[in-house]
Design a protein around this motif. Structure first.
Motif, PDB file in Angstrom:
ATOM      1  N   VAL A   5     -16.481 -20.112 -10.123  1.00  0.00           N
ATOM      2  CA  VAL A   5     -16.812 -19.656  -8.794  1.00  0.00           C
ATOM      3  C   VAL A   5     -15.392 -19.051  -8.397  1.00  0.00           C
ATOM      4  CG1 VAL A   5     -17.434 -20.261  -6.496  1.00  0.00           C
ATOM      5  CG2 VAL A   5     -18.432 -21.418  -8.444  1.00  0.00           C
ATOM      6  N   LEU A   6     -14.307 -19.649  -8.597  1.00  0.00           N
ATOM      7  CA  LEU A   6     -12.822 -19.117  -8.278  1.00  0.00           C
ATOM      8  C   LEU A   6     -12.644 -17.851  -8.765  1.00  0.00           C
ATOM      9  CD1 LEU A   6     -10.285 -22.284  -8.104  1.00  0.00           C
ATOM     10  CD2 LEU A   6     -10.639 -20.595  -6.390  1.00  0.00           C
ATOM     11  N   GLN A   7     -12.813 -17.837 -10.139  1.00  0.00           N
ATOM     12  CA  GLN A   7     -12.669 -16.351 -10.812  1.00  0.00           C
ATOM     13  C   GLN A   7     -13.334 -15.399 -10.068  1.00  0.00           C
ATOM     14  OE1 GLN A   7     -13.492 -17.706 -14.840  1.00  0.00           O
ATOM     15  NE2 GLN A   7     -11.614 -17.763 -15.437  1.00  0.00           N
ATOM     16  N   LEU A   8     -14.776 -15.633 -10.015  1.00  0.00           N
ATOM     17  CA  LEU A   8     -15.561 -14.535  -9.135  1.00  0.00           C
ATOM     18  C   LEU A   8     -15.024 -14.082  -8.045  1.00  0.00           C
ATOM     19  CD1 LEU A   8     -19.061 -15.809 -10.290  1.00  0.00           C
ATOM     20  CD2 LEU A   8     -18.020 -13.715 -10.993  1.00  0.00           C
ATOM     21  N   LEU A   9     -14.756 -15.008  -7.190  1.00  0.00           N
ATOM     22  CA  LEU A   9     -14.177 -14.798  -5.857  1.00  0.00           C
ATOM     23  C   LEU A   9     -12.821 -14.012  -5.902  1.00  0.00           C
ATOM     24  CD1 LEU A   9     -15.144 -18.352  -4.008  1.00  0.00           C
ATOM     25  CD2 LEU A   9     -15.973 -16.148  -3.489  1.00  0.00           C
ATOM     26  N   ARG A  10     -11.991 -14.463  -6.880  1.00  0.00           N
ATOM     27  CA  ARG A  10     -10.725 -13.591  -6.860  1.00  0.00           C
ATOM     28  C   ARG A  10     -10.736 -12.233  -7.641  1.00  0.00           C
ATOM     29  NH1 ARG A  10      -8.011 -17.903  -9.951  1.00  0.00           N
ATOM     30  NH2 ARG A  10      -7.772 -19.285  -8.183  1.00  0.00           N
ATOM     31  N   ASP A  11     -11.938 -12.132  -8.477  1.00  0.00           N
ATOM     32  CA  ASP A  11     -12.214 -10.837  -8.876  1.00  0.00           C
ATOM     33  C   ASP A  11     -12.877  -9.901  -7.525  1.00  0.00           C
ATOM     34  OD1 ASP A  11     -11.235 -11.748 -11.249  1.00  0.00           O
ATOM     35  OD2 ASP A  11     -13.279 -11.849 -12.317  1.00  0.00           O
ATOM     36  N   ASN A  12     -13.301 -10.476  -6.751  1.00  0.00           N
ATOM     37  CA  ASN A  12     -13.865  -9.727  -5.702  1.00  0.00           C
ATOM     38  C   ASN A  12     -13.218  -9.621  -4.534  1.00  0.00           C
ATOM     39  OD1 ASN A  12     -16.535  -8.419  -7.050  1.00  0.00           O
ATOM     40  ND2 ASN A  12     -16.395 -10.453  -7.883  1.00  0.00           N
ATOM     41  N   GLN A  13     -11.778  -9.976  -4.477  1.00  0.00           N
ATOM     42  CA  GLN A  13     -11.420 -10.563  -3.471  1.00  0.00           C
ATOM     43  C   GLN A  13     -11.331  -9.589  -2.103  1.00  0.00           C
ATOM     44  OE1 GLN A  13      -7.716 -11.865  -4.745  1.00  0.00           O
ATOM     45  NE2 GLN A  13      -7.487 -13.738  -3.099  1.00  0.00           N
ATOM     46  N   HIS A  14     -11.702  -8.456  -2.278  1.00  0.00           N
ATOM     47  CA  HIS A  14     -11.291  -7.420  -1.154  1.00  0.00           C
ATOM     48  C   HIS A  14     -12.931  -7.140  -0.818  1.00  0.00           C
ATOM     49  CE1 HIS A  14      -7.271  -7.464  -1.515  1.00  0.00           C
ATOM     50  NE2 HIS A  14      -7.329  -6.998  -2.786  1.00  0.00           N
ATOM     51  N   LYS A  70      -6.982 -23.558 -14.515  1.00  0.00           N
ATOM     52  CA  LYS A  70      -7.746 -22.891 -15.420  1.00  0.00           C
ATOM     53  C   LYS A  70      -8.326 -21.538 -14.883  1.00  0.00           C
ATOM     54  CE  LYS A  70      -9.525 -26.846 -18.535  1.00  0.00           C
ATOM     55  NZ  LYS A  70     -10.462 -27.741 -18.689  1.00  0.00           N
ATOM     56  N   SER A  71      -8.682 -21.399 -13.666  1.00  0.00           N
ATOM     57  CA  SER A  71      -9.423 -20.448 -13.250  1.00  0.00           C
ATOM     58  C   SER A  71      -8.376 -18.928 -13.475  1.00  0.00           C
ATOM     59  CB  SER A  71      -9.859 -20.544 -11.907  1.00  0.00           C
ATOM     60  OG  SER A  71      -8.804 -20.626 -11.020  1.00  0.00           O
ATOM     61  N   ARG A  72      -6.950 -19.211 -13.462  1.00  0.00           N
ATOM     62  CA  ARG A  72      -6.020 -18.242 -13.677  1.00  0.00           C
ATOM     63  C   ARG A  72      -5.537 -17.976 -14.893  1.00  0.00           C
ATOM     64  NH1 ARG A  72      -4.782 -20.675  -8.399  1.00  0.00           N
ATOM     65  NH2 ARG A  72      -4.150 -19.369  -7.123  1.00  0.00           N
ATOM     66  N   LEU A  73      -5.939 -18.844 -15.992  1.00  0.00           N
ATOM     67  CA  LEU A  73      -5.611 -18.577 -17.253  1.00  0.00           C
ATOM     68  C   LEU A  73      -6.590 -17.567 -17.936  1.00  0.00           C
ATOM     69  CD1 LEU A  73      -4.691 -22.154 -18.513  1.00  0.00           C
ATOM     70  CD2 LEU A  73      -3.044 -20.396 -18.185  1.00  0.00           C
ATOM     71  N   MET A  74      -5.900 -16.732 -18.952  1.00  0.00           N
ATOM     72  CA  MET A  74      -6.785 -15.886 -19.663  1.00  0.00           C
ATOM     73  C   MET A  74      -7.669 -16.643 -20.759  1.00  0.00           C
ATOM     74  SD  MET A  74      -5.635 -12.855 -18.546  1.00  0.00           S
ATOM     75  CE  MET A  74      -6.081 -11.484 -19.497  1.00  0.00           C
ATOM     76  N   GLU A  75      -8.672 -16.002 -21.073  1.00  0.00           N
ATOM     77  CA  GLU A  75      -9.352 -16.842 -22.131  1.00  0.00           C
ATOM     78  C   GLU A  75      -8.704 -17.116 -23.478  1.00  0.00           C
ATOM     79  OE1 GLU A  75     -13.456 -15.192 -22.947  1.00  0.00           O
ATOM     80  OE2 GLU A  75     -13.816 -15.638 -20.769  1.00  0.00           O
ATOM     81  N   ASP A  76      -7.879 -16.079 -23.977  1.00  0.00           N
ATOM     82  CA  ASP A  76      -7.249 -16.213 -25.088  1.00  0.00           C
ATOM     83  C   ASP A  76      -5.789 -16.741 -25.015  1.00  0.00           C
ATOM     84  OD1 ASP A  76      -5.958 -14.010 -23.823  1.00  0.00           O
ATOM     85  OD2 ASP A  76      -6.016 -12.777 -25.561  1.00  0.00           O
ATOM     86  N   SER A  77      -5.776 -17.591 -23.706  1.00  0.00           N
ATOM     87  CA  SER A  77      -4.389 -18.314 -23.556  1.00  0.00           C
ATOM     88  C   SER A  77      -4.106 -19.303 -24.701  1.00  0.00           C
ATOM     89  CB  SER A  77      -4.436 -18.733 -22.193  1.00  0.00           C
ATOM     90  OG  SER A  77      -3.344 -19.575 -22.115  1.00  0.00           O
ATOM     91  N   LEU A  78      -2.825 -19.492 -25.057  1.00  0.00           N
ATOM     92  CA  LEU A  78      -2.267 -20.477 -25.714  1.00  0.00           C
ATOM     93  C   LEU A  78      -2.625 -21.896 -25.220  1.00  0.00           C
ATOM     94  CD1 LEU A  78      -0.637 -21.852 -28.282  1.00  0.00           C
ATOM     95  CD2 LEU A  78       1.531 -21.678 -26.736  1.00  0.00           C
ATOM     96  N   PHE A  79      -2.794 -21.757 -23.857  1.00  0.00           N
ATOM     97  CA  PHE A  79      -3.079 -23.379 -23.284  1.00  0.00           C
ATOM     98  C   PHE A  79      -4.703 -23.493 -22.923  1.00  0.00           C
ATOM     99  CE2 PHE A  79       1.155 -21.427 -22.366  1.00  0.00           C
ATOM    100  CZ  PHE A  79       1.956 -22.667 -22.751  1.00  0.00           C
TER     101      PHE A  79
END
Ligand code: BTX
Length: 322
Positions: A5-14, A70-79
């Protein structure tokens, strides 16, 4: 789900994002979407809700949580494994437990508060709630025992670069593990290693960052500062954590593939002790001399008054006039 949900909202912030669209993306009911939105709001996120339009994220919370990270990490992140706790004794202790249970490289432990935060040699690390970044990174590098302290310098470069990027402040590194702004300590790094006789098994890198404190206890007032005190405004902790993890990931990778010589010039560019007269306090003795640089292993080189050069493997460094 909160991560998505956070990722979706952030991707559509404007723009507004309809409840229908979110429920489609998540494969859940619109009532559930509403519940997720409410729980994100309770954590301090500002989310507009307008009928016939949907939801829009207009302000983000500084409250840390697993989904904020987690919502800010890239999918291929080391973490891939993030453990967040509101209150712990020490993230180093929690990380050690995870190491014993077989935690993977790239596991991180983050806490909002530490009651037994520790520095080197059993010293205390002041870690109050809601204001700092108290984090431990677990890695399992294939390096020799003598190389493990270099990870402190790799981390110092990563943290210094991330802080510069986020705040635009001038950030210096004092060998081996302090990050300073205007001469005061803003970050401490503690590297603890678990090793078999001949090889490193795992390393836990503890990072403590004074982020949004507005005051310090009397005993720290003269030596400590925070990013918000230096910058004059609050810094979003989750955002800074992500910048640190990004910098750490590529520098750690470069270090493992190209060796410490890749890190050395980046470290030197920010070093505040080099070319200065210093007092080096080791557990056995006190040295005075000129800090002339670090060697290819990351060991500090001190030149005494007779021109003799001493390697210093571990010490507290103070700048001195004598
Ligand atoms: P250090 O031994 O170089 O520094 C510890 C000294 O720094 C203390 O004796 C005190 O004088 C001073 N100090 C204590 N707290 C602070 C603070 N918040 N800001 C500035 N100065 C302070 C440095 O050790 C390594 C610190 C690592 C902390 C991280 S936090 C996450 C992880 N978990 C944990 O318990 N430790 C690490």
């Amino acid at each position: 789900m909160l991560v998505r949900v956070l990722q979706l909202l952030r991707d559509n912030q404007h723009q507004f994002l309809s409840g229908e669209k979110i429920s489609e993306e998540l494969g859940c009911s619109r009532t559930m979407v509403w519940k997720y939105i409410e729980s994100l709001r309770k954590e301090g996120n500002e989310i507009l809700a307008v009928s016939n339009k949907g939801y829009q994220l207009i302000g983000e919370t500084d409250q840390l949580s697993e989904h904020e990270i987690k919502s800010r990490l890239m999918e291929d992140s080391l973490f891939k494994h993030v453990h967040f706790k509101d209150n712990v004794d020490s993230t180093q202790i929690v990380a050690q437990r995870l190491v014993n249970e077989g935690a993977h490289t790239g596991t991180i432990v983050i806490a909002n508060e530490q009651t037994l935060g520790r520095g080197r040699l059993g010293r205390e690390w002041f870690s109050p709630p809601d204001t700092g970044i108290w984090m431990s990174i677990i890695v399992r590098p294939e390096i020799e025992l003598r190389e493990a302290p270099q990870l402190t310098l790799v981390t110092a470069v990563a943290v210094a670069r991330a802080i510069s990027n986020v705040t635009d402040l001038e950030v210096g590194i004092k060998w081996p593990n302090d990050i300073l702004i205007n001469g005061k300590k803003v970050v401490g790094i503690l590297t603890e290693m678990q090793a078999d006789p001949d090889r490193v098994n795992s390393v836990i890198i503890g990072i403590g960052i004074n982020t949004n404190q507005e005051k310090f206890p009397n005993e720290l007032k003269k030596i400590a500062t925070s990013l918000s005190m230096e910058k004059g405004k609050k810094i979003n902790r989750a955002e800074l954590i992500i910048q640190i993890l990004k910098e750490f990931e590529w520098l750690y990778d470069a270090y493992l593939t190209m060796g410490f010589q890749f890190i050395k010039p980046l470290w030197e560019a920010r070093a505040v002790s080099i070319g200065k007269r210093v007092k080096a306090v080791t557990t056995k003795e006190v040295f005075y001399g000129m800090a002339i640089g670090i060697d290819d292993q990351g060991v500090l080189l001190l030149e005494d008054d007779d021109g003799k050069i001493h390697p210093v493997y571990s010490a507290d460094i103070n700048h001195t006039m004598d």
